[in-house]
Design a protein around this motif. Structure first.
Motif: not given
Length: 502
Positions: A105, A111-115, A118-122
């Motif tokens: 994190d 700059r988290e990758p999203l899918r 707006g949901v973070i692609h963990r």
């Protein structure tokens, strides 16, 4: 005959950079360049202009004049965002991490990758973070919270974060100041992998012995000006002469102190598993060095004597009289002062002025009807600013704006002003330049010569050997060796610090 033109320009060129602050010329026509895949060391005393030059490069500070070229093309770098977009990233001495978040994190924070929506692609976040950490040769679990990582591991997270923005230029400010020898080796191996992949590094350090191991060239700055660039390895004496504009043949002063009567006695002090049955004495006019590896109990011992932590067993005596140490105020009343390892977090109130910080241990004496007498406070500050040669525009200047060496003088000064008879200095020269170190050494010797007893804790063995009269070596919370400094060697001290039989 005209030399042949270069096939490609340097990755970075800074030409004629000037920057002026009110009353101060911070940078005066400074030039600097950086090749691809190079580690270029930037040297200079505190206040030489290194930090300002790097702030200009990282977009945190706008230049008044001069030009910056990347790949031969002029760039503005008017903001940190633009600098990052150009592949420039800085790792500061004080890490910029969120302790309660995971390593992954922190690496991709903001700059988290999203899918979708707006949901973070963990899964992708963890996969990308693990790839960067493996690239550095570390086996950190990306799901581990940063607060559970060691200092060296946190530094690797900072490097990974820089790489996550596709950094081409990495600025590293005092990256080894809190690392052990083995951790430094790991960091240097990681830097080697980066430069082999084409990343360029600007490396700022006051540890002269590291330079030849890591750098290809060194540029020296002094008083806001470019002085010289030298290939590495280069004689340390020559580099110091360029930095200080004088020949520094001996870092440590010839002692002027004379050992006197016993002032402090520590008997069988223990605290949980960190300190075990520690006993020693300290005399007036003496500098007692305490050595040991990280986790040996050195700082824990200092905190107990200074009243910051309470011992489970044992006793402390001043001039033969037992004192109860339940809080720092008890130690201050007994004439004990502590210059802590982390001066910014534990030794200073950064938002306050120099005068306010110098007065902290003796506010009761400076108050009238519960109100601080500012005239007396300023008079006290003016005296000690002069005696310690603290470089500050005014006594009211916030200590946050001072260089590391001048901040350390303020921490020392507040105890000198209070008349402390026992002074504990924990890593007194960490993160300050060679010339400032010499000033601190002379101050400590002068204080001991006036009859104070000094306990000096340091991870730098040459410093312990060069400044101490006697040396205690701690191992796993116990005193493993007691050495006369005249007979001690780095090998003997390290042998004891590792817990090996003498």
């Amino acid at each position: 005959m005209t030399p042949p033109a270069r096939a490609t320009p340097p990755l970075l060129q800074m030409r004629g950079i000037c920057k002026r602050f009110p009353g101060v010329v911070a940078l005066d026509d400074v030039s600097f360049d950086l090749e691809r895949g190079e580690v270029h060391v930037l040297l200079g005393e505190n206040g030489a202009g290194k930090s300002t030059l790097m702030k200009v490069l990282s977009g945190a500070c706008t230049r008044d004049r001069g030009e910056i070229l990347i790949d031969g093309h002029a760039v503005a770098l008017d903001s940190p965002r633009e600098a990052q977009a150009r592949g420039i990233s800085t790792i500061y001495q004080e890490f910029n991490l969120v302790p309660h978040l995971s390593a992954a994190d922190n690496i991709y924070l903001g700059r988290e990758p999203l899918r979708g929506a707006g949901v973070i692609h963990r899964p992708r976040l963890l996969e990308d973070a693990q790839r960067l950490l493996r690239m550095l040769g570390t086996r950190i679990d990306p799901t581990t919270r940063v607060r559970d990582l060691g200092v060296a591991e946190q530094q690797m997270v900072e490097v990974a974060k820089a790489l996550s923005i596709d950094a081409r230029i990495l600025i590293m400010d005092e990256p080894t100041s809190a690392l052990t020898a083995s951790e430094i080796d790991e960091l240097f191996a990681a830097i080697g992998r980066l430069t082999a992949g084409g990343v360029s590094v600007i490396y700022i350090s006051h540890r002269m012995e590291e330079l030849a191991r890591i750098g290809r060239r060194a540029t020296v700055m002094r008083d806001g000006r470019f002085i010289a660039t030298r290939p590495l390895p280069a004689p340390v004496r020559d580099l110091v002469r360029l930095m200080a504009d004088r020949d520094v043949s001996e870092h440590y002063p010839t002692p002027t102190r004379v050992r006197g009567a016993e002032i402090l006695r520590v008997e069988q002090v223990s605290r949980a598993s960190r300190l075990r049955d520690v006993s020693f004495t300290l005399h007036r006019g003496e500098i007692l060095g305490i050595a040991g590896l990280l986790g040996a109990g050195r700082t824990e011992l200092a905190r107990v004597i200074a009243g910051a932590d309470v011992a489970d067993a044992g006793r402390v005596l001043i001039d033969g009289r037992q004192i109860r140490l339940r809080a720092p105020k008890d130690a201050i009343r007994a004439g004990i002062g502590l210059v802590p390892e982390d001066r910014k977090q534990h030794g200073l109130v950064l938002g306050q002025g120099v005068s306010a910080n110098l007065a902290l241990p003796q506010l009761a004496r400076l108050c009238r009807s519960g109100v601080v007498d500012r005239v007396r406070e300023r008079a006290l500050a003016t005296r000690w600013i002069g005696e310690l040669r603290v470089k500050t525009p005014t006594p009211e200047t916030r200590v946050l704006t001072l260089s590391g060496g001048n901040q350390q003088k303020v921490v020392l000064g507040k105890w000198l002003a209070s008349g402390a008879d026992v002074l504990i200095v924990d890593e007194p020269t960490r993160g300050i330049d060679v010339a400032a170190k010499m000033e601190i050494y002379h101050l400590l010797d002068g204080l001991a010569a006036k009859g104070a007893g000094i306990i000096m804790i340091s991870s730098e063995l040459p410093e312990v050997l060069g400044m101490s009269d006697r040396i205690l070596v701690l191992h796993q919370g116990r005193v493993h060796a007691r050495l006369d400094a005249r007979e001690a060697t780095q090998e003997r001290v390290l042998h004891a610090a590792l817990g090996l039989a003498s």
